[in-house]
Design an enzyme around this catalytic site. Sequence first.
Site, PDB file in Angstrom:
ATOM      1  N   ASN A   9     -10.690  98.282  40.743  1.00  0.00           N
ATOM      2  CA  ASN A   9     -11.768  98.096  39.398  1.00  0.00           C
ATOM      3  C   ASN A   9     -13.348  97.502  39.971  1.00  0.00           C
ATOM      4  OD1 ASN A   9     -13.162  97.247  37.208  1.00  0.00           O
ATOM      5  ND2 ASN A   9     -11.532  95.785  36.521  1.00  0.00           N
ATOM      6  N   TRP A  10     -14.295  97.921  40.516  1.00  0.00           N
ATOM      7  CA  TRP A  10     -15.477  97.155  40.200  1.00  0.00           C
ATOM      8  C   TRP A  10     -16.138  96.647  39.281  1.00  0.00           C
ATOM      9  CZ3 TRP A  10     -17.517 102.115  43.992  1.00  0.00           C
ATOM     10  CH2 TRP A  10     -16.808 102.809  45.134  1.00  0.00           C
ATOM     11  N   LYS A  11     -15.344  97.134  38.120  1.00  0.00           N
ATOM     12  CA  LYS A  11     -16.492  95.965  37.158  1.00  0.00           C
ATOM     13  C   LYS A  11     -17.712  96.339  37.397  1.00  0.00           C
ATOM     14  CE  LYS A  11     -12.601  92.780  37.804  1.00  0.00           C
ATOM     15  NZ  LYS A  11     -12.259  91.715  36.783  1.00  0.00           N
ATOM     16  N   HIS A  95      -8.251  96.814  29.125  1.00  0.00           N
ATOM     17  CA  HIS A  95      -8.422  95.697  30.090  1.00  0.00           C
ATOM     18  C   HIS A  95      -8.293  94.447  29.770  1.00  0.00           C
ATOM     19  CE1 HIS A  95      -9.859  92.707  33.619  1.00  0.00           C
ATOM     20  NE2 HIS A  95      -9.224  94.392  34.464  1.00  0.00           N
ATOM     21  N   GLU A  97     -10.741  92.359  29.810  1.00  0.00           N
ATOM     22  CA  GLU A  97     -12.171  91.672  29.654  1.00  0.00           C
ATOM     23  C   GLU A  97     -12.105  92.403  28.089  1.00  0.00           C
ATOM     24  OE1 GLU A  97     -13.364  92.219  33.563  1.00  0.00           O
ATOM     25  OE2 GLU A  97     -12.262  90.614  34.416  1.00  0.00           O
ATOM     26  N   GLU A 167      -1.197  92.708  34.297  1.00  0.00           N
ATOM     27  CA  GLU A 167      -2.149  91.686  35.013  1.00  0.00           C
ATOM     28  C   GLU A 167      -1.755  90.414  34.240  1.00  0.00           C
ATOM     29  OE1 GLU A 167      -5.798  94.089  36.646  1.00  0.00           O
ATOM     30  OE2 GLU A 167      -5.736  94.047  34.966  1.00  0.00           O
ATOM     31  N   GLY A 173      -9.009  87.194  38.596  1.00  0.00           N
ATOM     32  CA  GLY A 173     -10.481  86.557  39.277  1.00  0.00           C
ATOM     33  C   GLY A 173     -10.015  85.436  39.288  1.00  0.00           C
ATOM     34  N   SER A 212      -5.060  89.279  41.386  1.00  0.00           N
ATOM     35  CA  SER A 212      -5.831  88.347  42.647  1.00  0.00           C
ATOM     36  C   SER A 212      -5.166  88.862  43.831  1.00  0.00           C
ATOM     37  CB  SER A 212      -6.182  86.442  42.347  1.00  0.00           C
ATOM     38  OG  SER A 212      -6.579  86.521  41.464  1.00  0.00           O
ATOM     39  N   GLY A 233      -9.419  93.695  41.331  1.00  0.00           N
ATOM     40  CA  GLY A 233     -10.809  93.840  41.085  1.00  0.00           C
ATOM     41  C   GLY A 233     -11.102  93.003  42.423  1.00  0.00           C
ATOM     42  N   GLY A 234     -11.304  91.709  42.838  1.00  0.00           N
ATOM     43  CA  GLY A 234     -12.644  91.170  44.039  1.00  0.00           C
ATOM     44  C   GLY A 234     -12.105  91.739  45.292  1.00  0.00           C
TER      45      GLY A 234
HETATM   46  C1  PEP Z   1      -8.909  92.661  37.381  1.00  0.00           C
HETATM   47  O1  PEP Z   1      -9.829  92.231  36.879  1.00  0.00           O
HETATM   48  O2  PEP Z   1      -8.309  93.850  37.182  1.00  0.00           O
HETATM   49  C2  PEP Z   1      -7.996  92.441  38.201  1.00  0.00           C
HETATM   50  C3  PEP Z   1      -6.884  92.329  39.158  1.00  0.00           C
HETATM   51  O3  PEP Z   1      -9.093  91.364  39.367  1.00  0.00           O
HETATM   52  P1  PEP Z   1      -8.705  90.524  40.446  1.00  0.00           P
HETATM   53  O4  PEP Z   1      -7.973  91.421  41.137  1.00  0.00           O
HETATM   54  O5  PEP Z   1      -9.983  90.275  40.752  1.00  0.00           O
HETATM   55  O6  PEP Z   1      -7.636  89.619  39.801  1.00  0.00           O
END
Ligand code: PEP
Length: 250
Positions: A9-11, A95, A97, A167, A173, A212, A233-234
Site C-alpha cells: 500500500n503505497w499510500k 483502511h 486511515e 491491521e 506506521g 509494520s 505500508g512503509g
Molecule cells: C498499512 O498502512 O496498511 C500498513 C500496514 O502500514 P505500515 O506497514 O507502514 O505499518
Amino acid sequence: MRTPLVAGNWKMNGSRESIKELINGVVEGAKSLSGVEVAVCPPTIYIADVIAATDGSIVEVGSQDTCTATKGAFTGETSIDMVKDLSCKYAIIGHSERRTMYGETDEVVAEKFITVKNAGLIPVFCIGETLEEREAGITEEVCARQIDAVFTTSGDNAFADSVVAYEPVWAIGTGKTASPEQAQSVHAFIRQHLAKRNADNAEKVQILYGGSMNPANAKELMGQADIDGGLIGGASLKADDFMAVCQAGQ
Ligand code: PEP
C-alpha cells in the site's frame, strides 16, 4: 492450501519518476518468486503507469479506496468501474486511515465492499482495533462488528473471492508490530467468525496481517497458521525491502 498474498500500500507517496523506479524494481524482483502472489496499490493518479509497467509480470495492481457511486457528480472521486477499466484486480477498502481521517463508518465500508464485489474486483477489506480497544479487551468484538456490517449488506457468501487484512491500528506506521502470537490469535478468531456464515469461504479467504511488517519480522508472522500474507505500508516503498517480504511469504 492458501497461497500467500503480499500487497504493498503505497499510500500518498512518490512521484512519476520514483514510482517508475519502484515498480520496475518490484517487477524485476518478482521474476524469481514462486508460491506467493504479489500486488501493489499505487496512488490513483499513477495506476495507469504501474499497470503498463506490470504487463507480463505476476505483479497485480489495486486501488487504495473506491467511491460507492459508479459515476456522476462526485468531484474528486474515482469509481470502481474506472479502476476496473485500468485492469486492476484489487481494491483496498476500510483502511484505518480512511476510517479515522475521513470518517468512514462500518456501514460506508460495507457499501464499498459490495461496490467492489459487484464490479468483479477483489476487495482487500481492512479491519482492526485501536490501542484503546485492545487495552479494553474488545479486539475480537471490534473485528466481529466490522465483519458483520459486510454480512449485513452482502449476505452470508460475502467473503467468496475476497481478502481480509487484519491491521491493528496501533501497529500501522508506528514500528510496533503485533507479536506473531497476538496476530495469529486474532486471525484465527476472524476465520472462525467468517466460518459461522460460510465455512468454505472462511477456509479459502486470505487473511493478511498489516502493521509494520518488514523484512525482519515477515517470515515469523507469515509462518503462523492463519496468516496468509501481508499488507505492507512503509516497507513497500523500497523495492528491495518489499521483495524481501515477498520472499519471506514463499
Ligand atoms: C498499512 O498502512 O496498511 C500498513 C500496514 O502500514 P505500515 O506497514 O507502514 O505499518
